[in-house]
Design an enzyme around this catalytic site. Structure first.
Site, mmCIF file in Angstrom:
data_model
loop_
_atom_site.group_PDB
_atom_site.id
_atom_site.type_symbol
_atom_site.label_atom_id
_atom_site.label_comp_id
_atom_site.label_asym_id
_atom_site.label_seq_id
_atom_site.Cartn_x
_atom_site.Cartn_y
_atom_site.Cartn_z
ATOM 1 N N LYS A 74 24.974 57.543 -52.039
ATOM 2 C CA LYS A 74 24.015 57.450 -50.701
ATOM 3 C C LYS A 74 25.253 57.621 -49.309
ATOM 4 C CE LYS A 74 20.316 55.219 -52.695
ATOM 5 N NZ LYS A 74 19.545 53.962 -52.270
ATOM 6 N N ASN A 95 19.303 58.757 -47.908
ATOM 7 C CA ASN A 95 18.091 58.587 -49.726
ATOM 8 C C ASN A 95 17.662 59.796 -49.647
ATOM 9 O OD1 ASN A 95 16.481 57.177 -48.211
ATOM 10 N ND2 ASN A 95 15.447 56.173 -49.955
ATOM 11 N N LEU A 224 14.975 43.292 -54.161
ATOM 12 C CA LEU A 224 14.799 44.543 -54.017
ATOM 13 C C LEU A 224 15.022 44.931 -55.227
ATOM 14 C CD1 LEU A 224 15.301 44.057 -51.078
ATOM 15 C CD2 LEU A 224 17.161 45.863 -50.941
ATOM 16 N N TYR A 226 13.849 45.643 -59.414
ATOM 17 C CA TYR A 226 12.324 45.734 -60.100
ATOM 18 C C TYR A 226 12.671 45.493 -60.780
ATOM 19 C CZ TYR A 226 12.959 50.646 -59.737
ATOM 20 O OH TYR A 226 13.214 51.957 -59.560
#
Ligand code: ATR
Length: 282
Positions: A74, A95, A224, A226
């Site tokens: 990024k 991004n 943030l 998962y």
């Protein structure tokens, strides 16, 4: 079918990362394309650690229209973008790349707006006048500070294992709103309405070690990260009586929708895609 459609190849998009095989982005963008009828082909491309610039250039030269960029590229994508949105500038990370026909590249960062949309629109969390605790000061945290402050919270406290990194991040955002920084030990019994975990501790099956006295009951807790199972941070938060716990699946789909809208000028409906992704991941 309109004349010519049968022979027009779909526009090409891709997510670049290393690793990238685990990425849900091709699946998400595939659902967006089906839903909107946009002629889009989206793939995952593994770039060598020292080969990101070459990979993007080759994709652009081959007619690629846009790219998503994930870890660890990024910051490099930010460098490669000749023109950047203000939010990408603030995050110093990109991004989403728009690969223009004239060979130039526009860089944006849709991570923060994805988080805000998941919190506010999908879950009805009011960020105006909220007291927000942000855990972490790495790349993930940097991408969300400005969009959070844009929502006019009462305060944003950035806490990090290495307090100096939190201080630097807060310093860079001071002009945008009421932001302070500290280490985890300095968190006392101050109440927060929202606690966001932006550390990468979950990758190691860990969570930030926060003081026992930190009041978590009644707070909304967001990770943030998962996974198929709740993250260590969310398990801890639920055990402490958090009002609501959420993982980053909604943010993932929302940031993708923002990229899709940037590329195609069509906004997909995220709710069915979030629901299907959750179901698919068990
Ligand atoms: P990313 O781009 O995923 O944010 P990063 O820039 O390497 O990755 O930052 C990782 C973040 O997670 C940092 O805030 C890091 O804390 P330090 O700055 O003190 O290293 C945090 N982090 C990683 N592992 C952690 C752990 N086990 N406990 C607490 N914080 C952790």
């Amino acid at each position: 079918m309109p004349a010519g459609t049968a022979h027009t190849p779909p526009d090409r998009y891709a997510v670049f990362g290393n690793p990238v095989a685990h990425s849900c982005s091709p699946w998400i963008h595939g659902r967006f394309a089906e839903q909107t009828g946009e002629q889009v082909h989206y793939e995952a491309i593994l770039a060598a650690h020292d080969g990101f610039a070459l990979a993007i250039t080759a994709f652009h030269d081959a007619g690629g229209k846009g790219a998503n960029v994930t870890l660890p590229f990024k910051e490099l994508a930010w460098e490669l973008a000749g023109e950047r949105s203000e939010r990408a500038e603030q995050a110093r990370a990109v991004n989403t790349l728009v690969l223009r026909p004239d060979g130039t590249r526009y860089g944006d960062n849709t991570d923060g707006v994805g988080l805000v949309r998941d919190l506010v629109t999908n879950h009805g969390v009011d960020l105006r006048n909220a007291a927000i605790l942000l855990l972490g000061a790495g790349g993930a945290a940097r991408g969300i500070v400005a969009p959070l402050l844009e929502q006019r919270p009462a305060r944003l406290v950035i806490a990090n294992r290495t307090p100096e990194r939190a201080r630097q991040l807060a310093e860079g955002a001071r002009a945008l709103g009421p932001v302070t920084a500290c280490g985890y030990d300095a968190l006392g019994n101050e109440r927060f309405t929202l606690i966001i975990n932006a550390t990468s501790a979950g990758i190691q099956g860990a969570r930030p070690s926060l003081p026992d006295a930190l009041p978590v009951a009644d707070a909304v807790c967001y990770d943030l990260m998962y996974g198929a199972a709740p993250t260590p941070f969310l398990r801890w938060a639920a055990g402490k009586g958090a009002r609501l716990t959420m993982d980053g699946i909604g943010m993932l789909v929302e940031q993708a929708a923002e990229s899709f809208a940037l590329w195609r000028s069509v906004r997909p409906d995220t709710a069915p895609v979030i629901a299907a992704l959750r179901q698919q991941r068990g």
